[in-house]
Scaffold this motif. Structure first.
Motif, PDB file in Angstrom:
ATOM      1  N   TYR B  21       0.840  -1.124   0.024  1.00 28.07           N
ATOM      2  CA  TYR B  21      -0.010   0.012  -0.002  1.00 28.07           C
ATOM      3  C   TYR B  21       0.814   1.216   0.104  1.00 28.07           C
ATOM      4  O   TYR B  21       0.196   2.265  -0.374  1.00 28.07           O
ATOM      5  N   ALA B  22       1.974   1.427   0.355  1.00 29.27           N
ATOM      6  CA  ALA B  22       2.828   2.486   0.435  1.00 29.27           C
ATOM      7  C   ALA B  22       2.790   3.299  -0.930  1.00 29.27           C
ATOM      8  O   ALA B  22       2.765   4.205  -0.745  1.00 29.27           O
ATOM      9  N   PRO B  23       3.059   2.553  -1.776  1.00 25.05           N
ATOM     10  CA  PRO B  23       3.237   3.357  -3.328  1.00 25.05           C
ATOM     11  C   PRO B  23       1.822   3.874  -3.686  1.00 25.05           C
ATOM     12  O   PRO B  23       1.845   4.978  -4.085  1.00 25.05           O
ATOM     13  N   ILE B  24       0.645   3.099  -3.434  1.00 26.67           N
ATOM     14  CA  ILE B  24      -0.401   3.691  -3.805  1.00 26.67           C
ATOM     15  C   ILE B  24      -0.800   4.862  -2.798  1.00 26.67           C
ATOM     16  O   ILE B  24      -1.313   6.002  -3.315  1.00 26.67           O
ATOM     17  N   VAL B  25      -0.547   4.835  -1.572  1.00 30.67           N
ATOM     18  CA  VAL B  25      -0.836   5.931  -0.692  1.00 30.67           C
ATOM     19  C   VAL B  25       0.143   7.147  -1.118  1.00 30.67           C
ATOM     20  O   VAL B  25      -0.601   8.448  -1.187  1.00 30.67           O
ATOM     21  N   SER B  26       1.176   7.083  -1.355  1.00 28.76           N
ATOM     22  CA  SER B  26       2.130   7.988  -1.888  1.00 28.76           C
ATOM     23  C   SER B  26       1.591   8.719  -3.290  1.00 28.76           C
ATOM     24  O   SER B  26       1.794   9.943  -3.284  1.00 28.76           O
ATOM     25  N   LEU B  27       0.995   7.962  -4.106  1.00 30.30           N
ATOM     26  CA  LEU B  27       0.421   8.390  -5.331  1.00 30.30           C
ATOM     27  C   LEU B  27      -0.692   9.561  -4.731  1.00 30.30           C
ATOM     28  O   LEU B  27      -1.001  10.385  -5.547  1.00 30.30           O
ATOM     29  N   VAL B  28      -1.682   8.919  -3.984  1.00 30.14           N
ATOM     30  CA  VAL B  28      -2.828   9.585  -3.584  1.00 30.14           C
ATOM     31  C   VAL B  28      -2.372  10.661  -2.903  1.00 30.14           C
ATOM     32  O   VAL B  28      -2.886  12.128  -3.150  1.00 30.14           O
ATOM     33  N   VAL B 245      -8.307   8.855  -8.597  1.00 30.39           N
ATOM     34  CA  VAL B 245      -9.926   8.633  -9.060  1.00 30.39           C
ATOM     35  C   VAL B 245      -9.880   6.987  -9.081  1.00 30.39           C
ATOM     36  O   VAL B 245     -11.007   6.521  -8.767  1.00 30.39           O
ATOM     37  N   LEU B 246      -9.158   6.284  -9.951  1.00 28.80           N
ATOM     38  CA  LEU B 246      -9.067   5.087 -10.109  1.00 28.80           C
ATOM     39  C   LEU B 246      -9.408   4.221  -8.684  1.00 28.80           C
ATOM     40  O   LEU B 246     -10.140   3.276  -8.598  1.00 28.80           O
ATOM     41  N   VAL B 247      -8.537   4.580  -7.877  1.00 28.99           N
ATOM     42  CA  VAL B 247      -8.268   3.960  -6.425  1.00 28.99           C
ATOM     43  C   VAL B 247      -9.640   4.186  -5.615  1.00 28.99           C
ATOM     44  O   VAL B 247     -10.087   3.110  -5.221  1.00 28.99           O
ATOM     45  N   VAL B 248     -10.166   5.433  -5.661  1.00 31.95           N
ATOM     46  CA  VAL B 248     -11.367   5.665  -4.996  1.00 31.95           C
ATOM     47  C   VAL B 248     -12.471   4.600  -5.683  1.00 31.95           C
ATOM     48  O   VAL B 248     -13.211   4.157  -4.865  1.00 31.95           O
ATOM     49  N   PHE B 249     -12.828   4.898  -6.929  1.00 32.29           N
ATOM     50  CA  PHE B 249     -13.613   4.051  -7.778  1.00 32.29           C
ATOM     51  C   PHE B 249     -13.663   2.756  -7.364  1.00 32.29           C
ATOM     52  O   PHE B 249     -14.706   1.944  -6.825  1.00 32.29           O
ATOM     53  N   GLY B 253     -16.183   0.305  -4.962  1.00 30.90           N
ATOM     54  CA  GLY B 253     -16.829  -1.130  -5.680  1.00 30.90           C
ATOM     55  C   GLY B 253     -16.707  -2.332  -4.656  1.00 30.90           C
ATOM     56  O   GLY B 253     -17.607  -3.025  -4.420  1.00 30.90           O
ATOM     57  N   ILE B 254     -15.290  -2.202  -4.622  1.00 33.67           N
ATOM     58  CA  ILE B 254     -14.974  -3.735  -3.593  1.00 33.67           C
ATOM     59  C   ILE B 254     -15.581  -3.698  -2.263  1.00 33.67           C
ATOM     60  O   ILE B 254     -16.127  -4.670  -1.726  1.00 33.67           O
ATOM     61  N   ILE B 255     -15.747  -2.572  -1.689  1.00 32.69           N
ATOM     62  CA  ILE B 255     -16.392  -2.393  -0.211  1.00 32.69           C
ATOM     63  C   ILE B 255     -17.806  -2.778  -0.419  1.00 32.69           C
ATOM     64  O   ILE B 255     -18.247  -3.677   0.509  1.00 32.69           O
ATOM     65  N   ILE B 256     -18.456  -2.207  -1.394  1.00 33.89           N
ATOM     66  CA  ILE B 256     -19.984  -2.351  -1.452  1.00 33.89           C
ATOM     67  C   ILE B 256     -20.243  -3.993  -1.862  1.00 33.89           C
ATOM     68  O   ILE B 256     -20.801  -4.823  -1.188  1.00 33.89           O
ATOM     69  N   ALA B 257     -19.275  -4.558  -2.763  1.00 39.99           N
ATOM     70  CA  ALA B 257     -19.336  -5.981  -3.175  1.00 39.99           C
ATOM     71  C   ALA B 257     -19.045  -6.808  -1.808  1.00 39.99           C
ATOM     72  O   ALA B 257     -19.893  -7.694  -1.464  1.00 39.99           O
ATOM     73  N   GLY B 258     -18.189  -6.332  -0.940  1.00 43.78           N
ATOM     74  CA  GLY B 258     -17.761  -7.072   0.255  1.00 43.78           C
ATOM     75  C   GLY B 258     -18.751  -7.112   1.187  1.00 43.78           C
ATOM     76  O   GLY B 258     -19.318  -8.219   1.747  1.00 43.78           O
ATOM     77  N   ILE B 259     -19.434  -6.035   1.581  1.00 39.50           N
ATOM     78  CA  ILE B 259     -20.486  -5.978   2.307  1.00 39.50           C
ATOM     79  C   ILE B 259     -21.698  -6.741   1.983  1.00 39.50           C
ATOM     80  O   ILE B 259     -22.188  -7.431   2.638  1.00 39.50           O
ATOM     81  N   SER B 260     -22.051  -6.533   0.547  1.00 42.31           N
ATOM     82  CA  SER B 260     -23.258  -7.330   0.056  1.00 42.31           C
ATOM     83  C   SER B 260     -23.024  -8.822   0.091  1.00 42.31           C
ATOM     84  O   SER B 260     -23.962  -9.597   0.511  1.00 42.31           O
TER      85      SER B 260
END
Lengths: 313, 272
Positions: B21-28, B245-249, B253-260
């Motif tokens: 996750y470090a690289p993704i966080v740094s991007l954001v 934008v892609l990461v948030v998107f 989606g994944i969180i909604i799918a996971g909860i359902s």
């Protein structure tokens, strides 16, 4: 675990399903099979054909193998020059060897990082397992290209990792990290890690934990139980995960192109350059054939593993 | 045996997540940076998001990619489900091993080989049959379907293999024809796998640079192709904004799918 009676019912039902010869059944098989034969099988014959032709200027930029010459004769012209070039010019051979080396080291690193992760997830509380697994897969759903790009920012001379190390005082001047083999290892391990963790988790979570307890009851220390029980039992996952990383990594293009150095060529990048920059389709096709010849054994190994009921995802 | 929490294994797990996750966080984080330089923090700014919205080349490419991804996912789900059904439910038939081999090989085949082979096929077909006329979205879609249906097939296969066949058997006993059984019983039961397969095929297509570069033609640049050519020139905060934008998107989606999925599992458990 399926009970005995339901497995018998299943066999009965399946055998009836098999006997029902409906036209729909043929269609179910034929539609995807036809698609795969035309768009996946056939192209390999075409690659083989074009690898034996000569480069010409024109569109498409390769010569025809079969030509009608005067008197209704069919002339076959095969050109093995591309393969001779591949053998003689050390660039191609070195790139192939280097790709295998980099892919093998990356696969090993993936295994070293992925195995403890998969093991820890299986040992976690049950309600946490699925979320932890999701966290491994989540980066895979964001763009691969962007994840590789993120590492440029991390590894640059004035990037985050160098700044962090300078701040810690471990180094006193920035290290050259980007455009090295190290960066390629990091990139491959980073992008392929989920493909290692998932099959490992699949085999580890199915493992009977009482076997480890038995080993420990018999006086095996935890480390010994790990090496003599856990590792051998998770072999199918190790093999599947390693192949899922190794085979695509050998032909990787984006990672060596964006993160790698000029002196460590990988074969996927060579193929790309031959095709897009030199516009030499026949040489690109023969590079593809050479790669396939190298990868056919691991690919078939992977298929055999799957055919024996191994789950990959 | 007492439940021991092996500290070593869990700290390695934490290290693994940090690595992921470090690289993704740094991007954001740096997508909100005022400065163009990635290493210098010059204050909070959303200007890169504004310039992202004004970048017509990027938006156009995103639209092309989106259309290809939807077409690809839909076709791949149909063909991949057929493969899964044939391999799990039909027992032995002629061509089974060939189907299994060809449906499995794209999972590990390097992109460059898939891309080059598809392109050479399209060129040869155009010479012989006059189709496809030039290359573009159609050829990219065909090439994408060929490899993403393999992933759908894997997911459907594993779900079908775990399915209790007694429901299907009961329907057959009651006189339903095989296709009726499939649409009334099997399909609803494997629907989650099909949905997951669709999303996976969609993502694979949206993500692919190599195969699209080989099989694309003039005027059909996909999002990864445009991102790649801009990334080659160096780090650009606009790409960071796009990544965010892609990461948030995706995470939404994944969180909604996971909860359902968890709700569904709980409901199923309660019903039992």
């Amino acid at each position: 675990m399926r009970s005995h009676s339901s497995s018998k019912a299943r066999t009965r039902w399946l055998s009836r399903m098999r006997r029902t010869a409906s036209p729909g059944r043929g269609l179910v098989i034929a539609a995807p099979l036809l698609w795969l034969v035309v768009f996946f099988g056939l192209p390999f014959l075409i690659i083989a054909r074009i690898s034996l032709s000569e480069t010409v200027i024109g569109l498409p930029p390769y010569s025809q193998l079969l030509q009608w010459i005067e008197g209704g004769m069919l002339q076959v012209k095969l050109n093995f020059g591309n393969f001779v070039l591949l053998m003689e010019d050390s660039l191609y051979f070195d790139a192939l060897v280097n790709s295998v080396r980099i892919a093998a080291i990356s696969t090993l690193l993936c295994l070293l990082i992925g195995y403890p992760m998969a093991l820890a997830i299986t040992r976690a509380r049950e309600s946490l397992r699925i979320p932890l697994l999701m966290l491994v897969i989540l980066p895979f759903w964001t763009s691969f290209l962007i994840r590789v790009y993120a590492w440029i920012g991390m590894l640059k001379g004035n990037g985050l990792l160098n700044n962090f190390l300078l701040w810690l005082g471990v180094i006193d001047q920035p290290l050259q990290l980007l455009h090295t083999d190290f960066a390629v290892f990091v990139g491959i391990v980073y992008t392929y890690l989920p493909f290692m963790v998932l099959p490992l988790y699949a085999t580890l979570s199915r493992m009977d934990h009482s076997l480890i307890e038995a080993a420990q009851d018999l006086g095996c220390r935890p480390v010994c139980a790990f090496w003599r029980v856990t590792v051998p039992l998770s072999m199918p996952g190790i093999v599947a995960g390693s192949l899922l990383v190794l085979v695509p990594a050998v032909g990787e293009f984006v990672i060596p192109d964006l993160l790698g150095g000029p002196d460590s060529l990988m074969i996927g990048k060579v193929l790309w350059t031959e095709f897009f920059n030199n516009r030499d389709w026949p040489v690109a096709a023969s590079v593809a054939i050479a790669m396939l010849a190298l990868l056919v054994v691991p690919i078939l190994l992977f298929e055999r593993y799957r055919a024996r009921g191994g789950e990959t995802v | 045996m007492t439940v021991r929490r092996p500290t070593l294994v869990f700290s390695l797990l934490a290290f693994g997540y940090a690595f992921l996750y470090a690289p993704i966080v740094s991007l954001v984080v740096y997508s909100f940076n005022e400065s163009r330089l990635v290493t210098v923090w010059a204050g909070f700014s959303t200007k890169w998001y504004v310039s992202l919205l004004e970048n017509e080349q990027l938006l156009g490419a995103a639209w092309v990619s989106l259309r290809i991804a939807v077409m690809n996912a839909t076709l791949a789900v149909i063909l991949g489900t057929l493969i899964g059904v044939a391999l799990v439910r039909f027992g032995h038939f002629r061509g089974r091993s060939m189907l299994a081999l060809m449906a499995g090989a794209p999972l590990v085949m390097p992109d460059v080989i898939l891309g080059l082979s598809s392109l050479l096929l399209f060129v040869s077909m155009e010479q012989l049959l006059g189709w496809p006329d030039g290359r573009g979205m159609t050829t990219i879609t065909i090439a994408h379907v060929t490899f993403s249906m393999a992933y759908v097939a894997v997911i459907v296969q594993s779900r079908l293999g775990r399915l209790d066949p007694s429901l299907e058997e009961a329907a057959m006993d009651l006189g339903a024809r095989p296709w009726k059984v499939f649409f009334a019983i099997t399909l609803p039961l494997i629907a989650p796998a099909i949905a997951a397969g669709w999303l996976l095929a969609f993502t694979l297509s949206l993500d692919d640079l190599v195969i699209a570069s080989f099989t694309s033609g003039p005027g059909a640049s996909t999002l990864p192709m445009v991102v790649y050519s801009s990334v080659r020139l160096g780090v650009s905060p606009e790409i960071n904004a796009l990544a965010t934008v892609l990461v948030v998107f995706v995470s939404t989606g994944i969180i909604i799918a996971g909860i359902s999925m968890q709700r569904r599992a709980r409901r199923d458990a309660a019903a039992r």
